[in-house]
Write a protein that holds these residues in place. Sequence first.
Motif, PDB file in Angstrom:
ATOM      1  N   UNK A  86       0.837  -1.196   0.000  1.00  0.00           N
ATOM      2  CA  UNK A  86       0.000   0.000   0.000  1.00  0.00           C
ATOM      3  C   UNK A  86       0.872   1.245   0.000  1.00  0.00           C
ATOM      4  N   UNK A  87       0.592   2.207  -0.861  1.00  0.00           N
ATOM      5  CA  UNK A  87       1.488   3.359  -1.010  1.00  0.00           C
ATOM      6  C   UNK A  87       1.821   4.080   0.283  1.00  0.00           C
ATOM      7  N   UNK A 321      -1.911 -12.318  -3.317  1.00  0.00           N
ATOM      8  CA  UNK A 321      -2.488 -10.999  -3.519  1.00  0.00           C
ATOM      9  C   UNK A 321      -1.470 -10.103  -4.223  1.00  0.00           C
ATOM     10  N   UNK A 322      -1.929  -9.386  -5.228  1.00  0.00           N
ATOM     11  CA  UNK A 322      -1.080  -8.456  -5.947  1.00  0.00           C
ATOM     12  C   UNK A 322      -1.842  -7.145  -6.102  1.00  0.00           C
ATOM     13  N   UNK A 323      -1.654  -6.279  -5.145  1.00  0.00           N
ATOM     14  CA  UNK A 323      -2.363  -5.001  -5.094  1.00  0.00           C
ATOM     15  C   UNK A 323      -3.877  -5.219  -5.121  1.00  0.00           C
ATOM     16  N   UNK A 324      -4.332  -6.203  -4.337  1.00  0.00           N
ATOM     17  CA  UNK A 324      -5.770  -6.464  -4.212  1.00  0.00           C
ATOM     18  C   UNK A 324      -6.358  -5.565  -3.134  1.00  0.00           C
ATOM     19  N   UNK A 325      -7.583  -5.123  -3.344  1.00  0.00           N
ATOM     20  CA  UNK A 325      -8.251  -4.323  -2.322  1.00  0.00           C
ATOM     21  C   UNK A 325      -8.596  -5.201  -1.136  1.00  0.00           C
ATOM     22  N   UNK A 326      -8.737  -4.599   0.019  1.00  0.00           N
ATOM     23  CA  UNK A 326      -9.094  -5.351   1.215  1.00  0.00           C
ATOM     24  C   UNK A 326     -10.455  -6.011   1.056  1.00  0.00           C
ATOM     25  N   UNK A 327     -11.317  -5.437   0.218  1.00  0.00           N
ATOM     26  CA  UNK A 327     -12.629  -6.037  -0.028  1.00  0.00           C
ATOM     27  C   UNK A 327     -12.482  -7.354  -0.794  1.00  0.00           C
ATOM     28  N   UNK A 328     -11.641  -7.367  -1.833  1.00  0.00           N
ATOM     29  CA  UNK A 328     -11.386  -8.600  -2.582  1.00  0.00           C
ATOM     30  C   UNK A 328     -10.762  -9.661  -1.682  1.00  0.00           C
ATOM     31  N   UNK A 329      -9.784  -9.239  -0.908  1.00  0.00           N
ATOM     32  CA  UNK A 329      -9.079 -10.175  -0.025  1.00  0.00           C
ATOM     33  C   UNK A 329     -10.037 -10.806   0.969  1.00  0.00           C
ATOM     34  N   UNK A 330     -10.889 -10.009   1.575  1.00  0.00           N
ATOM     35  CA  UNK A 330     -11.786 -10.536   2.594  1.00  0.00           C
ATOM     36  C   UNK A 330     -12.871 -11.432   1.998  1.00  0.00           C
ATOM     37  N   UNK A 331     -13.235 -11.239   0.725  1.00  0.00           N
ATOM     38  CA  UNK A 331     -14.178 -12.166   0.093  1.00  0.00           C
ATOM     39  C   UNK A 331     -13.547 -13.550  -0.042  1.00  0.00           C
ATOM     40  N   UNK A 348      -9.514   2.028   1.778  1.00  0.00           N
ATOM     41  CA  UNK A 348      -8.779   2.130   0.524  1.00  0.00           C
ATOM     42  C   UNK A 348      -7.457   1.369   0.606  1.00  0.00           C
ATOM     43  N   UNK A 349      -7.454   0.281   1.362  1.00  0.00           N
ATOM     44  CA  UNK A 349      -6.254  -0.520   1.566  1.00  0.00           C
ATOM     45  C   UNK A 349      -6.065  -1.501   0.422  1.00  0.00           C
ATOM     46  N   UNK A 350      -4.840  -1.551  -0.121  1.00  0.00           N
ATOM     47  CA  UNK A 350      -4.465  -2.508  -1.152  1.00  0.00           C
ATOM     48  C   UNK A 350      -3.207  -3.231  -0.685  1.00  0.00           C
ATOM     49  N   UNK A 351      -3.204  -4.565  -0.778  1.00  0.00           N
ATOM     50  CA  UNK A 351      -2.103  -5.354  -0.235  1.00  0.00           C
ATOM     51  C   UNK A 351      -1.599  -6.374  -1.248  1.00  0.00           C
ATOM     52  N   UNK A 377     -11.427  -7.672  14.263  1.00  0.00           N
ATOM     53  CA  UNK A 377     -12.033  -8.204  15.476  1.00  0.00           C
ATOM     54  C   UNK A 377     -12.830  -9.436  15.067  1.00  0.00           C
ATOM     55  N   UNK A 378     -12.537 -10.564  15.706  1.00  0.00           N
ATOM     56  CA  UNK A 378     -13.216 -11.827  15.403  1.00  0.00           C
ATOM     57  C   UNK A 378     -14.132 -12.196  16.552  1.00  0.00           C
ATOM     58  N   UNK A 379     -15.393 -12.432  16.253  1.00  0.00           N
ATOM     59  CA  UNK A 379     -16.336 -12.805  17.287  1.00  0.00           C
ATOM     60  C   UNK A 379     -17.518 -13.544  16.675  1.00  0.00           C
ATOM     61  N   UNK A 380     -17.806 -14.720  17.216  1.00  0.00           N
ATOM     62  CA  UNK A 380     -18.984 -15.499  16.832  1.00  0.00           C
ATOM     63  C   UNK A 380     -19.090 -15.700  15.330  1.00  0.00           C
ATOM     64  N   UNK A 381     -17.979 -16.097  14.702  1.00  0.00           N
ATOM     65  CA  UNK A 381     -18.002 -16.391  13.278  1.00  0.00           C
ATOM     66  C   UNK A 381     -18.048 -15.181  12.381  1.00  0.00           C
ATOM     67  N   UNK A 382     -17.800 -14.004  12.921  1.00  0.00           N
ATOM     68  CA  UNK A 382     -17.804 -12.783  12.119  1.00  0.00           C
ATOM     69  C   UNK A 382     -16.492 -12.033  12.308  1.00  0.00           C
ATOM     70  N   UNK A 383     -15.942 -11.564  11.202  1.00  0.00           N
ATOM     71  CA  UNK A 383     -14.732 -10.747  11.231  1.00  0.00           C
ATOM     72  C   UNK A 383     -15.096  -9.326  10.882  1.00  0.00           C
ATOM     73  N   UNK A 384     -14.788  -8.403  11.757  1.00  0.00           N
ATOM     74  CA  UNK A 384     -15.041  -6.988  11.513  1.00  0.00           C
ATOM     75  C   UNK A 384     -13.727  -6.330  11.126  1.00  0.00           C
ATOM     76  N   UNK A 385     -13.751  -5.614  10.002  1.00  0.00           N
ATOM     77  CA  UNK A 385     -12.572  -4.930   9.487  1.00  0.00           C
ATOM     78  C   UNK A 385     -12.647  -3.469   9.893  1.00  0.00           C
ATOM     79  N   UNK A 386     -11.619  -3.004  10.586  1.00  0.00           N
ATOM     80  CA  UNK A 386     -11.593  -1.649  11.131  1.00  0.00           C
ATOM     81  C   UNK A 386     -10.350  -0.937  10.634  1.00  0.00           C
ATOM     82  N   UNK A 387     -10.477   0.321  10.310  1.00  0.00           N
ATOM     83  CA  UNK A 387      -9.343   1.127   9.889  1.00  0.00           C
ATOM     84  C   UNK A 387      -8.510   1.489  11.103  1.00  0.00           C
ATOM     85  N   UNK A 388      -7.197   1.369  11.008  1.00  0.00           N
ATOM     86  CA  UNK A 388      -6.318   1.707  12.138  1.00  0.00           C
ATOM     87  C   UNK A 388      -6.339   3.207  12.390  1.00  0.00           C
TER      88      UNK A 388
END
Length: 388
Positions: A86-87, A321-331, A348-351, A377-388
Amino acid sequence: MSSTERLEVLFDRYVRRECTPGEVTELVLLMQDPAAEEILTPAMMALWERIRKEETTYPVNWEQMYASVTSVEDVQEPLPQIRWWRPMAAAVVILLAAAGSYLLFISRKTAKENTTMPVAMQDASPGGNRAVLTLGNGDTIVVNAHQNGWTAQEGSSSVVKKDSNTLVYETTGKNTATTVAYHILTTPRGGQFRVVLPDGSRVWLNAGSSVRYPVAFNGTRREVTLTGEAYFEVAADARMPFRVTAGAVVMDDLGTAFNVMAYPDEAQLKTTLVEGAVKVQRKEEAVILKPGQQVAAGQELKVQTVDTDEVIAWKNGEFSFNHNSIYEIMRQIARWYEVEVKFEGQHDTYLSGNISRSANLSEVLRMLELAGDVKFVMKDGQVTVIKK
């Protein structure tokens, strides 16, 4: 303290995860100095050798990541365009490509003392060899629940479970039926499987996918229907071309190897040719791919050159992953680990990087945290993605 000494101190603090946000910014600026390479190369090589000697197994393709780090010096673009990370933190995160899992190892050893780790202490195991076979009469069979050698008969064809992840179809005699039965092999989320079709063509199914095919190929064409993602190695037969239909897109070939990604939750259907030749058609549009090319079916059929190893990494047990968005990665992660994903705010994270699909979910998420500006954050089968 000279800038050289300061750079060495900051680098040491960074790999120990002791840098403050201000020090990280300072390190980025210092690393843009052409002299930084000469200063840091010995330190990075020492760190690399230390990591390689660790007995712990890491969920990362070390050889590929190290090659990625050493190849960055050949890129002539300015720092903000470095393709590997990520730049915003590109220069620093290049270090993580070599050091990331070492830092992960340290953090895992001290997890009980470190109460600020953003990944909650829950986990999910990786997917495995799981599939359901639907027979011609509608009966369903959980394939992974049967022992190797299990078999079923359908007309003149039989299907055999050869090993823990492969079904093989065999023709036992001349097909005299007036209609041909169709089977459907389905992998759930968290599943993968392989099937050898009656003509000898091989199909690898990724998680959350299905392929429908006849138990015997008759007529002038071999036809199968796909949802999700699969890699095909097609047995050559010029008299009977092989066709894959995925939604409104049709792929025709005579004998080749290609990957089709056709998940309903992805914006574009993508076909990637590894070897041979394949024709991809949607209504009146058509393109013929060469090895190393990929066509994306969006508003139009768009062809580009890609790294086929990255595209089919899933088949070989890796996330790539090659400059994939965090949305693609998490899918991808949601499909393989059977979790739900929720995003807080816009990202707007790309990794970029490679991680083993055999790693537990917590390990994968920690690697992503080290590489980008996200936390989980992982809880009850759900992963929540939060911006640092």
